[in-house]
Design an enzyme around this catalytic site. Sequence first.
Site, mmCIF file in Angstrom:
data_model
loop_
_atom_site.group_PDB
_atom_site.id
_atom_site.type_symbol
_atom_site.label_atom_id
_atom_site.label_comp_id
_atom_site.label_asym_id
_atom_site.label_seq_id
_atom_site.Cartn_x
_atom_site.Cartn_y
_atom_site.Cartn_z
ATOM 1 N N ASN A 7 0.872 -1.174 0.000
ATOM 2 C CA ASN A 7 0.000 0.000 0.000
ATOM 3 C C ASN A 7 0.914 1.230 0.000
ATOM 4 O OD1 ASN A 7 -1.749 2.063 0.630
ATOM 5 N ND2 ASN A 7 -2.709 1.022 2.376
ATOM 6 N N ARG A 87 -2.541 -1.782 -3.600
ATOM 7 C CA ARG A 87 -3.633 -0.826 -3.463
ATOM 8 C C ARG A 87 -3.409 0.299 -4.469
ATOM 9 N NH1 ARG A 87 -4.632 3.682 1.132
ATOM 10 N NH2 ARG A 87 -6.582 4.473 0.268
ATOM 11 N N HIS A 176 -11.516 5.817 -0.731
ATOM 12 C CA HIS A 176 -11.495 5.020 0.506
ATOM 13 C C HIS A 176 -12.445 3.823 0.393
ATOM 14 C CE1 HIS A 176 -10.260 8.771 3.059
ATOM 15 N NE2 HIS A 176 -9.185 8.081 2.697
ATOM 16 N N ARG A 238 -6.086 18.582 3.755
ATOM 17 C CA ARG A 238 -6.966 18.917 2.625
ATOM 18 C C ARG A 238 -8.183 19.691 3.123
ATOM 19 N NH1 ARG A 238 -7.547 13.020 0.225
ATOM 20 N NH2 ARG A 238 -5.753 12.424 1.468
ATOM 21 N N GLU A 381 -7.794 -2.561 5.453
ATOM 22 C CA GLU A 381 -7.682 -2.450 4.000
ATOM 23 C C GLU A 381 -6.779 -3.549 3.434
ATOM 24 O OE1 GLU A 381 -6.625 1.626 4.785
ATOM 25 O OE2 GLU A 381 -7.957 2.317 3.199
#
Length: 399
Positions: A7, A87, A176, A238, A381
């Site tokens: 990832n 990923r 996500h 962000r 994940e």
Amino acid sequence: MSILVLNAGSSTLKFALFAEQTCEELARGLVDWRGTADTARLTLQSPHGDFEDGAAEITGYQEAVRRILETLRASGLNDPVHVVGHRIVHGGDQFQQPTRLDEQTLRQLEAVSPLAPLHNPVALEAVQAARSALPEAMHTASFDTAFFSTLPESASIYPVPWSWRKDYGIRRFGFHGISHAWCAMRAAELLQQSGQPWFRLVICHLGNGCSATAVQGGRPVATSMGFTPLEGLMMGTRSGSIDPGILLYLQQQKGFTGEQLSDALNHQSGLLGVSGVSSDFRQVEQAADEGSQRARLAILMFADRIRSTIASLVVTMGGFDGLVFTAGIGEHSDRLRRLVASKLGCLGVQLDNDRNRAGQADSQISVDGSPVRVLIVRTREEQMIAREAQRLLRGAGES
Ligand code: ADP
């Protein structure tokens, strides 16, 4: 045989190793370049013991993958890697399922990179590094956008000129997705609602990046991130959603370039921009406790935006049965969960303060009898990617 999951982020490479047959996690670790350019921190946790090298001379993904494999072997994890699951943040319009990576799919994926210039190119670099280190292994990709490929049109089309969709492919992709898919499945399991078509959840993934998704019967019906991972909730650095007129004003009247706007919105905004302290929620909490007004404001705004987004997602579904908190902040900050829940009583959310403070993963933190059940779910994940890689491997008839 084992499955390695990679990832890749801009300055970290997370990895995890799984048994191929059972997808049981055997080890997990991180190569972390944050803070230093030419050395990295390499950590590994496994039942055989933990390993840490605080100043590993690792300058790129090629070297990183080599060192990861070496460290796994040195820790007694010698099973050959049969599959590598990667990923990839953006699958564009084309990749709506986990996919086997070969020359052709990689070429197609390169064409998607302009849609996620901060995320996809680094992931593809990691894919190339892993392919050269493990040429015999099968390489697969799991996409953060794929979960949202079935979003209804009304949730994915923007109210902009129709030609933008047709000519430029402007639409909501959502991100996500690997985490939201895991949490949707896990929450349904925990609440014994798996396979129930009317079971409605709002999932809040609150990490460095933050997003919220409405899920009904296991499928997403609306989500806060959009064409890019910049839309929606306030995040670590962000901005989340802001008036697009601000950008036009800064560009037209103040001479900002696209690059300056991108840097400000992606790297200088959110918790960092408002608090002036850090993008890291723990540090913002600490500064707030020490009296920083801006840190307090940042936390209040952060919570307020999550609440408003939850409310709007709930209305889209006409109500909800469960609320899930996940990722670093969602899983670990009881203060944030309390703040978010504090004004959601009107929607049927009743938090149990003791359970919330105990903050146990994969457990219920609402009071017994709360109309909406509130859960903390630990996102997995890498586990999800390993399962998808295993399915592709089995589909390919290789095991
Ligand atoms: P990423 O999105 O990069 O995967 P994480 O999901 O690990 O990151 O989330 C990182 C965020 O979680 C950071 O803002 C960090 O401060 C926050 N976090 C981690 N642990 C805690 C904690 N115990 N209390 C509050 N916030 C935490």
